[in-house]
Design an enzyme around this catalytic site. Structure first.
Site, PDB file in Angstrom:
ATOM      1  N   LYS A 105      -5.166 -99.274  35.154  1.00 45.43           N
ATOM      2  CA  LYS A 105      -4.885 -98.196  34.202  1.00 45.43           C
ATOM      3  C   LYS A 105      -4.657 -96.916  34.981  1.00 45.43           C
ATOM      4  O   LYS A 105      -5.172 -96.767  36.090  1.00 45.43           O
ATOM      5  CB  LYS A 105      -6.076 -98.000  33.243  1.00 45.43           C
TER       6      LYS A 105
HETATM    7  P1  NAD Z   1       0.366 -92.302  20.931  1.00 48.14           P
HETATM    8  O1  NAD Z   1       0.164 -91.148  21.828  1.00 48.14           O
HETATM    9  O2  NAD Z   1       1.728 -92.795  20.677  1.00 48.14           O
HETATM   10  O3  NAD Z   1      -0.304 -92.015  19.503  1.00 48.14           O
HETATM   11  C1  NAD Z   1      -1.646 -91.629  19.386  1.00 48.14           C
HETATM   12  C2  NAD Z   1      -1.943 -91.245  17.938  1.00 48.14           C
HETATM   13  O4  NAD Z   1      -3.330 -90.869  17.854  1.00 48.14           O
HETATM   14  C3  NAD Z   1      -1.140 -90.041  17.451  1.00 48.14           C
HETATM   15  O5  NAD Z   1      -0.882 -90.168  16.068  1.00 48.14           O
HETATM   16  C4  NAD Z   1      -2.108 -88.879  17.727  1.00 48.14           C
HETATM   17  O6  NAD Z   1      -1.815 -87.742  16.911  1.00 48.14           O
HETATM   18  C5  NAD Z   1      -3.414 -89.519  17.350  1.00 48.14           C
HETATM   19  N1  NAD Z   1      -4.566 -88.864  17.984  1.00 48.14           N
HETATM   20  C6  NAD Z   1      -4.642 -88.342  19.227  1.00 48.14           C
HETATM   21  N2  NAD Z   1      -5.859 -87.786  19.428  1.00 48.14           N
HETATM   22  C7  NAD Z   1      -6.559 -87.982  18.280  1.00 48.14           C
HETATM   23  C8  NAD Z   1      -7.868 -87.638  17.854  1.00 48.14           C
HETATM   24  N3  NAD Z   1      -8.703 -86.942  18.653  1.00 48.14           N
HETATM   25  N4  NAD Z   1      -8.265 -88.027  16.617  1.00 48.14           N
HETATM   26  C9  NAD Z   1      -7.426 -88.708  15.796  1.00 48.14           C
HETATM   27  N5  NAD Z   1      -6.168 -89.041  16.138  1.00 48.14           N
HETATM   28  C10 NAD Z   1      -5.750 -88.683  17.373  1.00 48.14           C
HETATM   29  O7  NAD Z   1      -0.558 -93.465  21.554  1.00 48.14           O
HETATM   30  P2  NAD Z   1      -0.425 -95.036  21.311  1.00 48.14           P
HETATM   31  O8  NAD Z   1       0.430 -95.586  22.387  1.00 48.14           O
HETATM   32  O9  NAD Z   1      -0.131 -95.312  19.889  1.00 48.14           O
HETATM   33  O10 NAD Z   1      -1.922 -95.503  21.664  1.00 48.14           O
HETATM   34  C11 NAD Z   1      -2.952 -95.496  20.686  1.00 48.14           C
HETATM   35  C12 NAD Z   1      -4.078 -96.410  21.136  1.00 48.14           C
HETATM   36  O11 NAD Z   1      -3.553 -97.740  21.336  1.00 48.14           O
HETATM   37  C13 NAD Z   1      -4.737 -96.031  22.457  1.00 48.14           C
HETATM   38  O12 NAD Z   1      -6.098 -96.393  22.407  1.00 48.14           O
HETATM   39  C14 NAD Z   1      -4.027 -96.912  23.472  1.00 48.14           C
HETATM   40  O13 NAD Z   1      -4.813 -97.159  24.628  1.00 48.14           O
HETATM   41  C15 NAD Z   1      -3.856 -98.182  22.641  1.00 48.14           C
HETATM   42  N6  NAD Z   1      -2.804 -99.078  23.142  1.00 48.14           N
HETATM   43  C16 NAD Z   1      -1.511 -98.660  23.218  1.00 48.14           C
HETATM   44  C17 NAD Z   1      -0.538 -99.550  23.652  1.00 48.14           C
HETATM   45  C18 NAD Z   1       0.918 -99.182  23.690  1.00 48.14           C
HETATM   46  O14 NAD Z   1       1.745-100.088  23.894  1.00 48.14           O
HETATM   47  N7  NAD Z   1       1.306 -97.960  23.480  1.00 48.14           N
HETATM   48  C19 NAD Z   1      -0.891-100.849  24.033  1.00 48.14           C
HETATM   49  C20 NAD Z   1      -2.224-101.241  23.939  1.00 48.14           C
HETATM   50  C21 NAD Z   1      -3.178-100.347  23.488  1.00 48.14           C
END
Ligand code: NAD
Length: 415
Positions: A105
């Protein structure tokens, strides 16, 4: 909040599975400790002309089963501890779904919402240069995560290529025009949805009467909502960092997507009421899907959680303390290392396509993703029923056992 750090918490889940597997302390040390951790300074001239130094990290947790693989997070709270815990989750995730990668990561401690595109471009390039000596198509392959996206990956690929030549396989989650895979952007949300739909099928429930509350409307949250809405589930609430929207009759996600494109925010969406992120998590709903940040369900709010199912689209959204209380209340939890594995599965397809300079169709991507994630879910369910243990413990046992096996074959473990 508990005194434990995120890595202590992830290792609590690890230890519970390691005890089941009867792993000795040396083996546990080998598997818990990252093989390499790198911290870099990222000096950037801001648009204002001011010099700022950001901190960046790359943790390579374990590569017994293949090259290191894991996303890069841009977030104000990204620190070595958080990045290490997320790298460890990647090791168990790639093993659980049996794709030939290890776990890694990365993170940069910054708030992307407060940075211009040119500043983000400069940060990404400097971060990539500073960690590039430990990256490689057969060594370590980054991807997007919280606060990063396909554009970030395009900048990373370009920065890496300036030194090492054209190397599309160095990152996944790139724009399709630069060698990215169709279906990668939506892959994590699709994986979450496929598991949701499988549970609905197993339970034989009417999806139109099944309510979902989703925290987060970024990549993972919005795509999960999109697929679930198309299938007919009722999404009663969804949020972003500034708060959420609620409608008891269900939110039209097609319209929300258009609204978000136009307004760059979900706030004030017509025919919905505002709701805080804290209240969203405590809504009465059939499925709660945290899809934003870590540790949002903890000892402070766990008593107020009113759902029967939690699908962990985000990484580590539930602390071990809250996890125990939810299990006592018979809440079924689909753990992060299974629930959000769709992203890394399609990253594997993207990497494979880059290596062979080949293009797969979207249909092939979706079908193969479905086969892999549902097969992993079936294995988790079978072990869970056989041993009478929760899904999370079963998933960790299956993942860890595969890393132990690979470590033995490589000669790291004598017995
Ligand atoms: P992103 O940045 O695209 O979206 C994050 C979302 O969470 C946004 O809507 C943001 O406004 C909101 N957010 C941010 N801080 C916040 C807070 N303090 N309280 C409430 N909402 C908040 O990120 P993503 O890629 O959608 O990732 C989200 C989660 O999924 C993370 O835990 C990430 O590790 C996990 N994840 C993502 C992927 C991927 O392919 N992008 C894969 C596996 C896991």
């Amino acid at each position: 909040m508990s005194e434990l750090t995120t890595i202590d918490e992830v290792n609590e889940f690890f230890d519970s599975a390691a005890t089941f597997l009867k792993l000795d302390s040396g083996t546990r040390d080998l598997l818990k400790n990252p093989w390499r951790e790198l911290k870099v300074s990222i000096p950037i001239t801001m648009d204002s002309g001011e010099l700022k130094v950001f901190s960046g990290y790359r943790v390579q947790h374990n590569a017994a089963r293949g090259p290191y693989k894991g996303g890069v997070r841009y977030h104000p709270e990204a620190d070595i501890n958080e990045v290490e815990s997320l790298a460890s989750l990647m090791t168990w995730k790639t093993a659980l779904v049996e794709i030939p990668f290890g776990g890694a990561k990365g993170g940069v401690q910054c708030n992307p919402l407060e940075l211009s595109n040119t500043e983000l471009n400069r940060i990404t390039r400097r971060y990539t240069h500073n960690i590039s000596h430990i990256l490689g198509v057969n060594r370590d392959i980054p991807a997007p995560d919280l606060g990063t996206n396909a554009q970030t990956m395009a900048w990373m690929m370009d920065a890496y290529g300036q030194t090492y030549g054209y190397t599309p396989g160095i990152v996944t989650g790139k724009p399709v025009q630069l060698g990215g895979s169709v279906g990668r952007e939506s892959a994590t949300g699709l994986g979450v949805f496929l598991l949701l739909d499988q549970i609905a099928t197993d339970l034989n429930i009417d999806v139109s009467k099944t309510t979902l509350a989703i925290q987060g409307s970024g990549n993972v949250g919005l795509w999960t909502a999109f697929f679930a809405f198309k299938r007919g589930f009722k999404i009663i609430a969804i949020s972003d960092v500034n708060g959420g929207i609620y409608s008891s009759s269900g939110i039209n996600i097609d319209e929300l997507k258009n609204y978000l494109n136009e307004n760059k925010s979900i706030q004030n969406f017509p025919d919905s009421d505002p709701i805080t992120n804290a209240d969203l998590l405590e809504l009465e709903c059939d499925f709660l899907i945290p899809a934003a940040i870590d540790r949002v369900i903890n000892e402070k709010n766990v008593a107020n959680i009113k759902t029967n199912y939690i699908i962990e689209a985000a990484n580590h959204p539930i602390t071990p303390e809250a996890d125990k209380i939810l299990l006592d209340k018979n809440v079924t939890i689909v753990p992060d290392i299974l629930a959000n594995a769709g992203g890394v599965i399609v990253s594997y397809f993207e990497w494979t396509q880059n290596l062979y300079q080949h293009k797969w169709t979207e249909e092939r991507i979706s079908n193969e993703l479905q086969t892999i994630i549902i097969n992993a879910f079936t294995q988790v369910k079978e072990l869970s029923y056989k041993e009478n243990i929760p899904y999370r413990k079963a998933a960790f046992i299956l993942g860890i056992a595969k890393v132990v096996e690979a470590s033995k074959l490589r000669g790291f473990l004598d017995k």
